[in-house]
Write an enzyme that holds these catalytic residues in place. Structure first.
Site, short mmCIF file in Angstrom:
data_model
loop_
_atom_site.label_atom_id
_atom_site.label_comp_id
_atom_site.label_asym_id
_atom_site.label_seq_id
_atom_site.Cartn_x
_atom_site.Cartn_y
_atom_site.Cartn_z
N GLY A 475 35.26 39.92 28.06
CA GLY A 475 36.38 40.45 28.82
C GLY A 475 36.01 40.86 30.22
O GLY A 475 36.86 41.31 30.99
N ARG A 625 25.81 42.00 46.39
CA ARG A 625 27.00 41.21 46.66
C ARG A 625 27.90 41.17 45.43
O ARG A 625 27.44 40.99 44.31
CB ARG A 625 26.62 39.78 47.06
CG ARG A 625 27.82 38.84 47.18
CD ARG A 625 27.43 37.49 47.73
NE ARG A 625 27.16 37.58 49.16
CZ ARG A 625 26.29 36.82 49.81
NH1 ARG A 625 25.58 35.93 49.15
NH2 ARG A 625 26.11 36.96 51.10
N ASN A 628 33.26 38.66 42.46
CA ASN A 628 34.70 38.69 42.26
C ASN A 628 35.17 40.14 42.31
O ASN A 628 34.97 40.90 41.35
CB ASN A 628 35.06 38.06 40.91
CG ASN A 628 36.56 37.93 40.69
OD1 ASN A 628 37.35 38.74 41.15
ND2 ASN A 628 36.96 36.88 39.98
N THR A 631 37.32 41.41 39.12
CA THR A 631 36.63 41.70 37.86
C THR A 631 35.61 42.82 38.05
O THR A 631 35.38 43.61 37.14
CB THR A 631 35.94 40.44 37.33
OG1 THR A 631 35.03 39.92 38.31
CG2 THR A 631 36.95 39.37 36.98
N GLN A 635 35.37 46.31 35.89
CA GLN A 635 34.16 46.73 35.18
C GLN A 635 33.75 48.14 35.56
O GLN A 635 33.41 48.96 34.70
CB GLN A 635 33.01 45.77 35.50
CG GLN A 635 33.03 44.49 34.72
CD GLN A 635 32.57 44.72 33.28
OE1 GLN A 635 33.37 45.06 32.42
NE2 GLN A 635 31.31 44.52 33.03
N GLY A 698 23.52 43.68 38.75
CA GLY A 698 24.38 43.94 37.60
C GLY A 698 25.23 45.18 37.82
O GLY A 698 24.75 46.16 38.38
N GLU A 701 27.12 48.36 33.74
CA GLU A 701 26.75 49.64 33.13
C GLU A 701 26.61 50.79 34.11
O GLU A 701 26.70 51.95 33.72
CB GLU A 701 25.43 49.45 32.36
CG GLU A 701 25.58 48.52 31.17
CD GLU A 701 24.24 48.17 30.54
OE1 GLU A 701 23.87 48.82 29.55
OE2 GLU A 701 23.58 47.26 31.05
#
Length: 735
Positions: A475, A625, A628, A631, A635, A698, A701
């Site tokens: 998702g 960077r 998107n 999204t 997150q 990333g 989290e």
């Protein structure tokens, strides 16, 4: 930004998720929605003791229920091989949720352990019969009370990926001699996963070939694990998971339901669907460990840290578990002259703990960032100024350079957007009518891991691109983002790219965990696209089509497509892949890579009742960077919401006498709802990390880290009450 990226503009564009229509219209099929001829249904019988042995199982009443096909117990279960020992040389071994060999003996290791499985023609019959299985036990002494067991905790062993401690100088002596100090204990309770989709498995055998539809975030490693458990070649196992309704770490490991579904299908010779009830998830799927943490800080009168001590006690199950790296952020966030980090863990007779969004840093930042706020209060220094005064230029423990770090800029931008300058520094000094108003800040931090990934990319003569990789989509928009990356790398429109994912028949990818999947897969996609561009250049030279578009080059050369692969899942390819990963790990050790951020929280507390509301939120992140923005924003907001739940509501309640979870449902385990969450202002700096593919870091989290501390710090500013034990419930705030 490269010329190709400027031409297509896919990277950096807020593209809608490619799976959005299927999910919102109901055409997406999740693991419990796949049908097979002769499909049956399974239900689990759970142990009701925390430790002991089964002395008898009476299945008579269960077997009499209409539609029951078989009741599987340790007396008649097919053989199953034990879970492999955890080894960094066999990465699939780390996904063993527990070491228990289900239904192979009469031992009971935790309250809730599966002791039987009922298979029936309908789900209703299976559940009814499961409730009628009578199990008799002989109990033995168990350890289930975490608070009383803390004294038996042993030093936690680390590994190259997850260090468990650190020492620099003499922190104890520096603390004793510090001009100003704080020394406090903080606690966090156990937490359970509550993904929208409960854990579900549909398993079918065809001879010695097993097909599993599973709600997993670790497709490749699940496949290897199941092959080992059932003693069949890995090539004979196929794991399919194109849609996963949330994971957060709870679906990264192989839990009993997955193995028992496949076991039941083998025992009955028919396809089996096993969907855990919400209570079944609590009782068979690991959650986050509780923690007891000591943070002690010593400083000069002007706020320079001279000592930083962070010690923790966590819990694991006697049959496995993931002790969290609770002190990780304390290695990296502050330039203390002396640092001591120690982690301990206690083994207990409970369901093994597991990863949960930002394992370690979620709860570790609560203690560290609360303590920093306490020190700022004692010193009379603005909490942002104290943090910036101790912002390091290099890693404080080992001196490694930061690959990318813009925490100062994140705080400056966040303070501007939030209006931090309007904050009155004294606790209980701001109010709006009956509401006490408080503002708090905290740092967000999450380290980056980069694994290897196998992919194939094909550019066809019609201008379309096919990307194939067995990564997981829970998702977060993984398929969308990888399509954007491939589009820009090959200079084609985003709509021309199709991404196949979520199937172990595709080239293997690492688990969706550790905020590593996007970068790991992107790294290989970029490499494959570079190979395709090289092939196109060669074809263009031979066919006289230099400077023409890829479609024209392929058409003139009479070639239907150009394909490139990175990595291989052959036996030799796996050995080579292991070497690739080790080389990458060694290269990565040169730098400290991490996503960081600054949280700003405003709370309101009713002076009379203690009612607490989070009224405003601003966060600014340094995540390299952003591929998107749509999204990414989702997150990061999701992580913040999860952190607010951790701060104000979530808590798994264990009976300290029996080890039984007392609130195993969404009616009793409290999660934040829309009314609890304000509009969340999220932004990012957008500066690429020069050591990462496309400069991305990333971000799945980092959003949750620091959130609970920001809330607690705002509560202290509003009320003058320092809450060191989560969650911050009404009883801790009433006058």
């Amino acid at each position: 930004m490269t010329a190709l990226q400027q031409r297509t503009g896919s990277v950096g564009t807020p593209v809608d998720r490619v799976d959005g229509v299927a999910k919102t219209t109901g055409t997406a099929r999740f693991s419990a929605e796949h049908t097979y001829p002769g499909l049956t249904y399974a239900a689990v019988v759970h142990a009701t003791i925390s430790r002991g042995r089964i002395t008898a199982i009476d299945t008579t009443r269960a077997a009499d229920i209409a539609g029951v096909i078989k009741v599987i117990t340790p007396e008649n279960a097919p053989p199953l091989k034990p879970a492999p020992r955890v080894s960094m040389l066999n990465m699939s071994s780390i996904v063993s949720g527990t070491s228990v060999n289900y239904l192979q003996d009469n031992e009971v290791h935790w309250d809730g352990q599966p002791v039987a499985v009922v298979v029936a023609e309908t789900s209703e019959a299976a559940k009814e019969a499961a409730a009628l299985v009578d199990v008799t036990y002989r109990t033995t002494e168990s350890s289930v009370d975490f608070v009383t067991a803390r004294l038996q905790a042993q030093v936690q062993k680390g590994n190259p990926l997850l260090p468990a401690g650190a020492k620099k100088g003499d922190a104890a002596a520096a603390l004793a001699g510090a001009a100003v100090s704080v020394d406090a204990e903080y606690t966090t309770p156990p937490y359970n996963h509550n993904a929208l989709e409960p854990h579900s498995t549909t398993a079918a055998w065809d001879g010695d070939r097993l097909t599993v539809h599973d709600a997993t975030q670790s497709i490749g490693w699940f496949r290897t694990h199941l092959a080992l458990r059932f003693g069949i070649p890995e090539a004979n196992v196929r794991v399919i998971a194109p849609y996963v309704g949330g994971g957060f770490g709870g679906k990264a490991f192989v839990w009993p339901g997955t193995v028992l579904a496949a076991l039941a299908a083998r025992a009955t010779g028919r396809p089996v669907r096993l969907t855990l009830t919400r209570e079944g998830v609590y009782r068979t799927v690991g959650g986050r460990t509780p923690s007891i943490q000591r943070v002690a800080l010593g400083a000069t009168q002007d706020g320079k840290l001279t000592a930083l001590i962070h010690q923790s006690v966590a819990r694991v199950g006697r049959t496995g578990g993931m002790p969290e790296q609770i002190t990780t952020q304390s290695r990296h966030l502050y330039a203390a002259e002396n640092i001591l980090l120690e982690q301990r863990a206690v083994e207990q007779d409970v369901l093994p703990t597991t990863s949960m969004r930002a394992p370690g840093e979620s709860i570790g930042t609560f203690a560290l960032e609360s303590a920093i706020d306490e020190l700022a209060d004692v010193l009379g220094i603005d909490p942002i100024d104290l943090r910036m005064h101790n912002e390091p230029d290099r890693d404080p423990v080992d001196g490694k350079p930061f690959a990318h770090r813009m925490l100062r800029e994140a705080y400056a931008e966040g303070a501007r957007r939030f209006g931090w300058s309007a904050r009155s520094p004294q606790p209980r000094s701001m109010n709006d009518g009956r509401w006490l108003v408080g503002m708090g800040v905290a740092s967000a931090f999450h380290p980056l891991m980069l694994f290897t990934s196998n992919v194939t990319v094909r550019l066809s003569a019609d201008g379309t691109v096919l990307v194939r990789c067995g990564f997981q989509e829970m998702g977060m928009g993984g398929a969308t983002v990888q399509g954007q990356i491939a589009a820009d790398a090959l200079g084609v429109p985003f709509d021309a790219v199709r991404v196949e994912y979520g199937d172990s028949a595709l080239p293997s990818a690492p688990m969706a965990g550790g905020s590593m999947q996007t970068a790991s897969v992107a790294n290989s996609i970029l490499e494959a696209c570079a190979k395709i561009r090289a092939s196109l250049e060669s074809l263009a030279k031979r066919s006289g089509a230099v400077g023409q578009a890829p479609k024209a080059v392929l058409a003139k050369a009479g070639v239907p497509h150009v394909e490139a692969a990175v990595g291989s899942d052959t036996r030799l390819g796996k050995v080579t892949g292991q070497m690739r990963m080790m080389r990458q790990v060694m290269r990565d050790r040169r730098y400290l890579r991490a996503a960081t951020g600054a949280h700003f929280c405003e709370v309101r507390v009713d002076q009379d009742t203690g009612e607490l509301r989070v009224s405003r939120w601003t966060s600014v992140f340094d995540v390299g960077r952003v591929i998107n923005p749509k999204t990414a924003g989702s997150q990061l907001r999701g992580g913040i919401i999860m952190g607010i739940g951790m701060a104000l509501a979530e808590e798994t309640l264990f009976d300290p006498r029996t080890g039984r979870i007392m609130n195993p449902s969404l009616a009793e385990y409290h999660l934040p709802v829309h009314a609890d969450i304000p509009a969340i202002d999220v932004s990012w700096l957008g500066d690429p990390d020069p050591t990462m593919p496309l400069g991305l870091l990333g971000l799945g989290e980092v959003g949750i880290t620091g959130v609970a501390a920001a809330v607690a710090n705002a509560v202290h500013h509003a009320t003058g009450r320092r809450v060191r034990d989560l969650p911050i419930t009404l009883d801790k705030l009433v006058p």
